[in-house]
Design a protein around this motif. Sequence first.
Motif, PDB file in Angstrom:
ATOM      1  N   PHE A   5       1.025  -1.053  -0.081  1.00 36.86           N
ATOM      2  CA  PHE A   5      -0.190   0.098  -0.153  1.00 36.86           C
ATOM      3  C   PHE A   5       0.910   1.207  -0.016  1.00 36.86           C
ATOM      4  O   PHE A   5       2.119   1.107   0.359  1.00 36.86           O
ATOM      5  N   THR A   6       0.243   2.389  -0.085  1.00 36.50           N
ATOM      6  CA  THR A   6       0.925   3.547  -0.076  1.00 36.50           C
ATOM      7  C   THR A   6       0.361   4.677   0.723  1.00 36.50           C
ATOM      8  O   THR A   6      -0.751   4.387   1.083  1.00 36.50           O
ATOM      9  N   CYS A   7       1.429   5.478   1.237  1.00 35.52           N
ATOM     10  CA  CYS A   7       0.802   6.538   2.202  1.00 35.52           C
ATOM     11  C   CYS A   7      -0.128   7.613   1.388  1.00 35.52           C
ATOM     12  O   CYS A   7       0.295   8.211   0.359  1.00 35.52           O
ATOM     13  N   ALA A   8      -1.526   7.548   1.799  1.00 38.67           N
ATOM     14  CA  ALA A   8      -2.297   8.500   1.260  1.00 38.67           C
ATOM     15  C   ALA A   8      -1.749   9.976   1.420  1.00 38.67           C
ATOM     16  O   ALA A   8      -2.445  10.756   0.739  1.00 38.67           O
ATOM     17  N   ASN A   9      -0.755  10.338   2.148  1.00 35.23           N
ATOM     18  CA  ASN A   9      -0.441  11.720   2.324  1.00 35.23           C
ATOM     19  C   ASN A   9       0.649  12.185   1.263  1.00 35.23           C
ATOM     20  O   ASN A   9       0.442  12.966   0.725  1.00 35.23           O
ATOM     21  N   CYS A  10       1.634  11.227   1.250  1.00 36.98           N
ATOM     22  CA  CYS A  10       2.772  11.592   0.414  1.00 36.98           C
ATOM     23  C   CYS A  10       3.240  10.718  -0.589  1.00 36.98           C
ATOM     24  O   CYS A  10       3.925  10.729  -1.363  1.00 36.98           O
ATOM     25  N   GLY A  11       2.440   9.490  -0.881  1.00 39.15           N
ATOM     26  CA  GLY A  11       2.623   8.504  -1.808  1.00 39.15           C
ATOM     27  C   GLY A  11       3.725   7.586  -1.554  1.00 39.15           C
ATOM     28  O   GLY A  11       4.078   6.666  -2.406  1.00 39.15           O
ATOM     29  N   ARG A  12       4.294   7.663  -0.480  1.00 42.94           N
ATOM     30  CA  ARG A  12       5.232   6.639   0.031  1.00 42.94           C
ATOM     31  C   ARG A  12       4.928   5.260   0.186  1.00 42.94           C
ATOM     32  O   ARG A  12       3.980   5.120   0.762  1.00 42.94           O
ATOM     33  N   PRO A  13       5.483   4.450  -0.858  1.00 45.42           N
ATOM     34  CA  PRO A  13       5.075   3.024  -0.804  1.00 45.42           C
ATOM     35  C   PRO A  13       5.597   2.073   0.261  1.00 45.42           C
ATOM     36  O   PRO A  13       6.607   2.234   0.720  1.00 45.42           O
ATOM     37  N   PHE A  14       4.685   1.069   0.568  1.00 44.89           N
ATOM     38  CA  PHE A  14       5.314   0.125   1.677  1.00 44.89           C
ATOM     39  C   PHE A  14       4.752  -1.240   0.941  1.00 44.89           C
ATOM     40  O   PHE A  14       3.841  -1.511   0.567  1.00 44.89           O
ATOM     41  N   ASP A  15       5.649  -2.028   1.763  1.00 47.07           N
ATOM     42  CA  ASP A  15       5.479  -3.636   1.245  1.00 47.07           C
ATOM     43  C   ASP A  15       5.685  -4.115   2.648  1.00 47.07           C
ATOM     44  O   ASP A  15       6.836  -4.503   2.967  1.00 47.07           O
ATOM     45  N   VAL A  16       4.629  -4.836   3.344  1.00 45.48           N
ATOM     46  CA  VAL A  16       4.853  -5.246   4.868  1.00 45.48           C
ATOM     47  C   VAL A  16       4.345  -6.612   4.812  1.00 45.48           C
ATOM     48  O   VAL A  16       3.545  -6.971   3.814  1.00 45.48           O
ATOM     49  N   ALA A  17       4.566  -7.473   6.034  1.00 48.82           N
ATOM     50  CA  ALA A  17       3.993  -8.774   6.079  1.00 48.82           C
ATOM     51  C   ALA A  17       2.515  -8.839   6.322  1.00 48.82           C
ATOM     52  O   ALA A  17       2.013  -7.897   6.849  1.00 48.82           O
ATOM     53  N   GLU A  18       2.014  -9.892   5.890  1.00 46.00           N
ATOM     54  CA  GLU A  18       0.626  -9.841   6.075  1.00 46.00           C
ATOM     55  C   GLU A  18      -0.035  -9.830   7.610  1.00 46.00           C
ATOM     56  O   GLU A  18      -1.150  -9.500   7.967  1.00 46.00           O
ATOM     57  N   GLU A  19       0.876 -10.377   8.485  1.00 49.55           N
ATOM     58  CA  GLU A  19       0.910 -10.581   9.869  1.00 49.55           C
ATOM     59  C   GLU A  19       0.326  -9.182  10.597  1.00 49.55           C
ATOM     60  O   GLU A  19       0.093  -9.020  11.660  1.00 49.55           O
ATOM     61  N   THR A  20       1.126  -7.899   9.731  1.00 50.29           N
ATOM     62  CA  THR A  20       0.842  -6.575  10.360  1.00 50.29           C
ATOM     63  C   THR A  20      -0.400  -6.076  10.147  1.00 50.29           C
ATOM     64  O   THR A  20      -0.486  -4.909  10.216  1.00 50.29           O
ATOM     65  N   VAL A  21      -1.377  -6.785   9.438  1.00 48.71           N
ATOM     66  CA  VAL A  21      -2.762  -6.136   9.136  1.00 48.71           C
ATOM     67  C   VAL A  21      -3.368  -5.532  10.443  1.00 48.71           C
ATOM     68  O   VAL A  21      -3.384  -6.029  11.305  1.00 48.71           O
ATOM     69  N   GLY A  22      -3.822  -4.304  10.184  1.00 47.10           N
ATOM     70  CA  GLY A  22      -4.384  -3.658  11.131  1.00 47.10           C
ATOM     71  C   GLY A  22      -3.598  -2.802  12.339  1.00 47.10           C
ATOM     72  O   GLY A  22      -4.017  -2.109  13.061  1.00 47.10           O
ATOM     73  N   GLN A  23      -2.310  -3.161  12.000  1.00 44.04           N
ATOM     74  CA  GLN A  23      -1.380  -2.343  12.929  1.00 44.04           C
ATOM     75  C   GLN A  23      -1.019  -0.852  12.512  1.00 44.04           C
ATOM     76  O   GLN A  23      -1.300  -0.652  11.154  1.00 44.04           O
ATOM     77  N   THR A  24      -0.873  -0.010  13.382  1.00 44.33           N
ATOM     78  CA  THR A  24      -0.690   1.475  12.915  1.00 44.33           C
ATOM     79  C   THR A  24       0.727   1.801  13.282  1.00 44.33           C
ATOM     80  O   THR A  24       1.532   1.232  14.113  1.00 44.33           O
ATOM     81  N   PHE A  25       1.294   2.707  12.246  1.00 46.99           N
ATOM     82  CA  PHE A  25       2.563   3.150  12.374  1.00 46.99           C
ATOM     83  C   PHE A  25       2.679   4.503  11.823  1.00 46.99           C
ATOM     84  O   PHE A  25       1.733   4.905  11.169  1.00 46.99           O
ATOM     85  N   THR A  26       3.689   5.269  11.992  1.00 51.31           N
ATOM     86  CA  THR A  26       4.043   6.640  11.437  1.00 51.31           C
ATOM     87  C   THR A  26       4.928   6.577  10.095  1.00 51.31           C
ATOM     88  O   THR A  26       5.997   5.505  10.154  1.00 51.31           O
ATOM     89  N   CYS A  27       4.565   7.259   9.008  1.00 49.95           N
ATOM     90  CA  CYS A  27       5.179   7.533   8.029  1.00 49.95           C
ATOM     91  C   CYS A  27       6.527   7.886   8.035  1.00 49.95           C
ATOM     92  O   CYS A  27       6.556   8.991   8.535  1.00 49.95           O
ATOM     93  N   ASP A  28       7.519   7.393   7.653  1.00 51.96           N
ATOM     94  CA  ASP A  28       8.754   8.066   7.812  1.00 51.96           C
ATOM     95  C   ASP A  28       9.201   8.976   6.855  1.00 51.96           C
ATOM     96  O   ASP A  28      10.201   9.563   7.039  1.00 51.96           O
ATOM     97  N   VAL A  29       8.318   9.291   5.871  1.00 48.07           N
ATOM     98  CA  VAL A  29       8.626  10.481   5.173  1.00 48.07           C
ATOM     99  C   VAL A  29       7.865  11.800   5.513  1.00 48.07           C
ATOM    100  O   VAL A  29       8.298  12.886   5.964  1.00 48.07           O
ATOM    101  N   CYS A  30       6.445  11.620   5.641  1.00 45.93           N
ATOM    102  CA  CYS A  30       5.783  12.544   6.060  1.00 45.93           C
ATOM    103  C   CYS A  30       5.177  12.751   7.692  1.00 45.93           C
ATOM    104  O   CYS A  30       4.382  13.532   7.888  1.00 45.93           O
ATOM    105  N   GLU A  31       5.362  11.693   8.068  1.00 41.25           N
ATOM    106  CA  GLU A  31       4.974  11.517   9.848  1.00 41.25           C
ATOM    107  C   GLU A  31       3.629  11.246   9.853  1.00 41.25           C
ATOM    108  O   GLU A  31       3.101  11.731  10.998  1.00 41.25           O
TER     109      GLU A  31
END
Length: 414
Positions: A5-31
Amino acid sequence: MSIYFTCANCGRPFDVAEETVGQTFTCDVCEASLMVPATSQPRPEQEGELSVRQFKKLIRFVAIFFVLAFSAGTIGQFWTLLWDDPLAKQAEESKLRAVNAKRKAEFEVRNAVENRLPNIAYPDLPPPGAFTETPPFNFPTTWVQSKTGEGPGSRMQLRIYLPPGEHADKTLSCVVMPPARANVVAGYPVFPTASFFEAKPFVEAGYVVIVFSLDGQLPKDAFDLPKDEYKKYLNRARKRFDDACFGVANGRAAIEYAVRNLPQVDPQQIYVAGIEAAGSAALLLAENEPRLAGCIALAPCIDIEERAREYLSPWDSVDREQLPSSHADRIQCPVFLFDGKGDPAETIDEIPFFYELLKEHHVNVTLDQVESKDMEGSIMDIGVSHAVDWLKQQADPMKDNSEQPEPTPPSVDD
């Protein structure tokens, strides 16, 4: 399986493990605060773009490739040092040097003047015509030219002077000489209308004089031609000059002509004389012609390589076989050297150096040194006069040649 998925704010792409579904985190580009969605968005590779994971894989592959390549090179060098035999390599290089040295030696043997001379035929020179007394000397003289042909000496010319009067057979000494105007890189002609003033003192002293041409003659206007055209003529002239062994073949033909066609000449009393570049040719002839009774070299060019620079390109060279110092040990006859110390073209001490070289080889050599402001005048007025006196001493049967004469103390000619 991973979630893209991508950050809705800055478009930074993320590719994470399926086990992390529902977890929240901060975008390292736009925070911006983000939550891992349950479903994956379309991946960029489906749209022809490179994913972050693929990019990371590519970087890892390139890094591994360079590490392996470097390791392979290091191992290869180590293998070479470990298993290659340095002694065998040195032996191979030594063998190659020996082969090259042998080839060079074989070439030098083939190119040596003494080995080429026996293969040069005597030129087709006709007997002398009528001797007539002509100005400016009014000595009996004639001019001879070889018939057309190929090979060294095939176009030779001779100017022959006889002392006045009648002479019985084998009663006269003879001096053969190249033209005084010769240079060190090519030949020089003997034209039928030319007068050779260097011959006059010898004829006046009672000697037969034969002035002989040198193969490899340049056109009269060669030095005024454009550079490329001059180079063409010079290369052709140098080839003929080299084929004639730098004038040795011409000098030998002149000696043979005197023996065959001039009954007045004593074959045991034939000398060679030359001035400056012609003096070098005289020395070279003496080094290769055992029939000579003596050699006169007046201000000879010993350092021919230095003198040749005014005629040759910087990348051209002079054949070692042309250097008088290369064959000094082969001279068998007495030698008279005249050193005009006022000669601006003379390399420092080149003639005294050659004098010492001849003494080392036990040659009967006389050195006459004169300091003069007028080099040409000192040669004609002093050098030739002293040379004639030296010739008379050689013909004196009472003369003792067992000791080496010391050089004449320098005199000053104002």
